[in-house]
Design an enzyme around this catalytic site. Structure first.
Site, PDB file in Angstrom:
ATOM      1  N   ILE A 157       0.846  -1.196   0.000  1.00 31.76           N
ATOM      2  CA  ILE A 157       0.000   0.000   0.000  1.00 31.76           C
ATOM      3  C   ILE A 157       0.886   1.252   0.000  1.00 31.76           C
ATOM      4  CG2 ILE A 157      -1.695   1.301   1.348  1.00 31.76           C
ATOM      5  CD1 ILE A 157      -2.867  -1.400   2.246  1.00 31.76           C
TER       6      ILE A 157
ATOM      7  N   ALA B  65       2.083  -8.964  13.111  1.00 31.90           N
ATOM      8  CA  ALA B  65       1.656  -9.915  14.152  1.00 31.90           C
ATOM      9  C   ALA B  65       2.178 -11.278  13.741  1.00 31.90           C
ATOM     10  CB  ALA B  65       0.143  -9.949  14.279  1.00 31.90           C
TER      11      ALA B  65
ATOM     12  N   TYR C  90      -8.696 -12.027  12.048  1.00 30.97           N
ATOM     13  CA  TYR C  90      -7.933 -10.777  12.156  1.00 30.97           C
ATOM     14  C   TYR C  90      -7.453 -10.575  13.596  1.00 30.97           C
ATOM     15  CZ  TYR C  90      -6.399  -6.179  10.516  1.00 30.97           C
ATOM     16  OH  TYR C  90      -5.652  -5.084  10.161  1.00 30.97           O
TER      17      TYR C  90
ATOM     18  N   LYS D  70      -5.481  -2.370  15.716  1.00 38.08           N
ATOM     19  CA  LYS D  70      -5.950  -1.271  14.853  1.00 38.08           C
ATOM     20  C   LYS D  70      -6.888  -0.330  15.620  1.00 38.08           C
ATOM     21  CE  LYS D  70      -3.841  -2.272  10.917  1.00 38.08           C
ATOM     22  NZ  LYS D  70      -2.589  -1.561  10.585  1.00 38.08           N
TER      23      LYS D  70
ATOM     24  N   ARG E 261      -4.360  -7.577  -1.629  1.00 44.36           N
ATOM     25  CA  ARG E 261      -3.417  -8.686  -1.559  1.00 44.36           C
ATOM     26  C   ARG E 261      -1.972  -8.160  -1.493  1.00 44.36           C
ATOM     27  NH1 ARG E 261      -4.205 -13.866  -3.982  1.00 44.36           N
ATOM     28  NH2 ARG E 261      -5.561 -12.944  -5.549  1.00 44.36           N
ATOM     29  N   THR E 262      -1.371  -8.222  -0.307  1.00 42.98           N
ATOM     30  CA  THR E 262       0.017  -7.794  -0.089  1.00 42.98           C
ATOM     31  C   THR E 262       0.726  -8.873   0.721  1.00 42.98           C
ATOM     32  OG1 THR E 262      -0.493  -6.739   2.017  1.00 42.98           O
ATOM     33  CG2 THR E 262      -0.676  -5.341   0.061  1.00 42.98           C
TER      34      THR E 262
HETATM   35  O1  0WD Z   1      -5.511  -5.722   3.071  1.00 43.09           O
HETATM   36  C1  0WD Z   1      -4.516  -5.069   3.374  1.00 43.09           C
HETATM   37  N1  0WD Z   1      -3.357  -5.319   2.808  1.00 43.09           N
HETATM   38  C2  0WD Z   1      -4.645  -3.957   4.361  1.00 43.09           C
HETATM   39  C3  0WD Z   1      -3.529  -3.444   4.981  1.00 43.09           C
HETATM   40  C4  0WD Z   1      -5.986  -3.436   4.656  1.00 43.09           C
HETATM   41  C5  0WD Z   1      -6.002  -2.337   5.601  1.00 43.09           C
HETATM   42  C6  0WD Z   1      -4.858  -1.894   6.205  1.00 43.09           C
HETATM   43  N2  0WD Z   1      -3.633  -2.447   5.896  1.00 43.09           N
HETATM   44  C7  0WD Z   1      -2.466  -1.918   6.566  1.00 43.09           C
HETATM   45  C8  0WD Z   1      -1.544  -2.915   7.233  1.00 43.09           C
HETATM   46  O2  0WD Z   1      -2.085  -3.356   8.462  1.00 43.09           O
HETATM   47  C9  0WD Z   1      -0.311  -2.060   7.420  1.00 43.09           C
HETATM   48  O3  0WD Z   1      -0.485  -1.210   8.542  1.00 43.09           O
HETATM   49  O4  0WD Z   1      -1.628  -1.265   5.639  1.00 43.09           O
HETATM   50  C10 0WD Z   1      -0.297  -1.206   6.159  1.00 43.09           C
HETATM   51  C11 0WD Z   1       0.642  -1.644   5.066  1.00 43.09           C
HETATM   52  O5  0WD Z   1       0.495  -3.028   4.829  1.00 43.09           O
HETATM   53  P1  0WD Z   1       0.545  -3.740   3.420  1.00 43.09           P
HETATM   54  O6  0WD Z   1       0.874  -2.789   2.357  1.00 43.09           O
HETATM   55  O7  0WD Z   1      -0.681  -4.560   3.317  1.00 43.09           O
HETATM   56  O8  0WD Z   1       1.693  -4.813   3.643  1.00 43.09           O
HETATM   57  P2  0WD Z   1       3.250  -4.965   3.227  1.00 43.09           P
HETATM   58  O9  0WD Z   1       3.450  -4.681   1.800  1.00 43.09           O
HETATM   59  O10 0WD Z   1       3.655  -6.323   3.714  1.00 43.09           O
HETATM   60  O11 0WD Z   1       3.971  -3.853   4.081  1.00 43.09           O
HETATM   61  C12 0WD Z   1       3.989  -3.825   5.485  1.00 43.09           C
HETATM   62  C13 0WD Z   1       5.429  -3.735   5.917  1.00 43.09           C
HETATM   63  C14 0WD Z   1       6.219  -4.991   6.193  1.00 43.09           C
HETATM   64  O12 0WD Z   1       6.179  -5.939   5.360  1.00 43.09           O
HETATM   65  P3  0WD Z   1       6.386  -7.489   5.886  1.00 43.09           P
HETATM   66  O13 0WD Z   1       5.363  -8.181   5.088  1.00 43.09           O
HETATM   67  O14 0WD Z   1       7.810  -7.774   5.527  1.00 43.09           O
HETATM   68  O15 0WD Z   1       6.138  -7.603   7.366  1.00 43.09           O
HETATM   69  O16 0WD Z   1       5.619  -3.216   7.175  1.00 43.09           O
HETATM   70  C15 0WD Z   1       7.024  -3.308   7.423  1.00 43.09           C
HETATM   71  C16 0WD Z   1       7.565  -4.353   6.504  1.00 43.09           C
HETATM   72  O17 0WD Z   1       8.263  -3.813   5.459  1.00 43.09           O
HETATM   73  N3  0WD Z   1       7.375  -3.725   8.749  1.00 43.09           N
HETATM   74  C17 0WD Z   1       8.252  -3.040   9.472  1.00 43.09           C
HETATM   75  N4  0WD Z   1       8.902  -1.894   9.212  1.00 43.09           N
HETATM   76  C18 0WD Z   1       9.744  -1.447  10.149  1.00 43.09           C
HETATM   77  N5  0WD Z   1       9.948  -2.065  11.316  1.00 43.09           N
HETATM   78  C19 0WD Z   1       8.389  -3.752  10.663  1.00 43.09           C
HETATM   79  C20 0WD Z   1       9.298  -3.227  11.616  1.00 43.09           C
HETATM   80  N6  0WD Z   1       9.523  -3.813  12.792  1.00 43.09           N
HETATM   81  N7  0WD Z   1       7.599  -4.847  10.622  1.00 43.09           N
HETATM   82  C21 0WD Z   1       6.979  -4.820   9.448  1.00 43.09           C
END
Ligand code: 0WD
Length: 255
Positions: free
Chosen positions: A20, A95, A155, A162, A192-193
């Site tokens: 995102i 998580a 969740y 959240k 989807r991420t």
């Molecule tokens: O459906 C979804 N994908 C939704 C996501 C719906 C609504 C909200 N969100 C939120 C998530 O909860 C999150 O807060 O959006 C935010 C971004 O998430 P994303 O884009 O879905 O996921 P992703 O591309 O995986 O990015 C999140 C990243 C981590 O990725 P991974 O998958 O490696 O955990 O958060 C980062 C990391 O790059 N991250 C951290 N960054 C710094 N320090 C840490 C950390 N300790 N842990 C995770």
């Protein structure tokens, strides 16, 4: 004049081009922002560097938001490179996988604390460390999900996290409002991420929302990016402490 021309943005949470945060970065770049990025770990760095470079980022720094020393070092780099922050994007959550299936009741103390630390406290920690860098008119934003308000199967602890994140947004908005700094959350529909792939039954959730949301489609990172752009720009100058839904309208539906 582009919408965020000349503004400096710091983006945390790009893991790959499905993230995102990447949708947000592209929208901000398109409208003239200068962007800095962070990553956590070598595997993510390999993906983030080329993406950040493609948007002419001057700052690409490691930052594990669970470590205060990483956050302090990041802000020192930002001070040296840019001297200020106009846009701060927090798109981070974590998580343990075993917490994202079955009963919430089975959440362990350690699982709870980890989710709260990385997904909730990190926003406060970042804003604290960035306080004197945040310029008047700055916009801080985070990403949340409707599992904070209603029970979404699997969740679990992330829903509780959240809810706390959305409350943090309101308290931070109250603290920083007098300095003309705004703090908001975007509540995105399922996308989807990498992070989403950790949630049991995510595919089913995606299909259901796509079929039943008012707009009859799933949310894209461009949908979120464009709303983030509005929040980052002066067009939203009167909006703070808010949770804005970008979910094809799904959260208004009952049956
Ligand atoms: O459906 C979804 N994908 C939704 C996501 C719906 C609504 C909200 N969100 C939120 C998530 O909860 C999150 O807060 O959006 C935010 C971004 O998430 P994303 O884009 O879905 O996921 P992703 O591309 O995986 O990015 C999140 C990243 C981590 O990725 P991974 O998958 O490696 O955990 O958060 C980062 C990391 O790059 N991250 C951290 N960054 C710094 N320090 C840490 C950390 N300790 N842990 C995770």
């Amino acid at each position: 004049m582009r919408l965020v021309e000349g503004k400096v943005g710091l983006i945390l949470g790009v893991a790959n081009d499905h993230s995102i945060a990447w949708g947000i970065a592209q929208a901000l770049h398109r409208e003239g922002a200068q962007l800095g990025f962070t990553y956590v770990g070598n595997a993510i760095e390999k993906r983030v560097r080329p993406l950040a470079t493609s948007l002419q980022a001057e700052l690409i720094e490691p930052c594990d938001v669970g470590r205060d020393e990483d956050i302090a070092a990041l802000m020192e780099r930002v001070r040296t490179v840019y001297g200020r922050i106009d846009i701060l994007v927090h798109a981070i959550a974590f998580a343990q996988r075993e917490e994202l299936k079955g009963e919430y009741l089975e959440t362990t103390r350690q699982g709870f604390l980890t989710a709260m630390d990385i997904s909730v406290y990190s926003l406060t920690a970042l804003v604290r460390a960035a306080r004197d860098l945040l310029a008047p008119g700055a916009s801080v934003m985070t990403l949340t999900y409707h599992g904070s308000q209603q029970v979404v199967p699997n969740y679990n602890v992330m829903g509780v996290a959240k809810a706390a994140l959305e409350a943090s947004v309101r308290y931070l908005a109250a603290d920083l409002g007098p300095q003309q700094i705004r703090v908001n959350a975007i509540s995105a529909g399922p996308i989807r991420t990498l992070a989403a792939s950790g949630i049991a039954g995510f595919r089913t959730m995606l299909d259901h929302v796509g079929e039943h949301a008012p707009l009859r489609r799933n949310t894209t990172i461009d949908d979120v990016g464009n709303t983030a752009l509005w929040l980052a720009s002066d067009l939203s100058s009167g909006v703070t402490g808010e949770t804005l839904y970008v979910d094809s309208g799904y959260h208004i539906m009952m049956m």
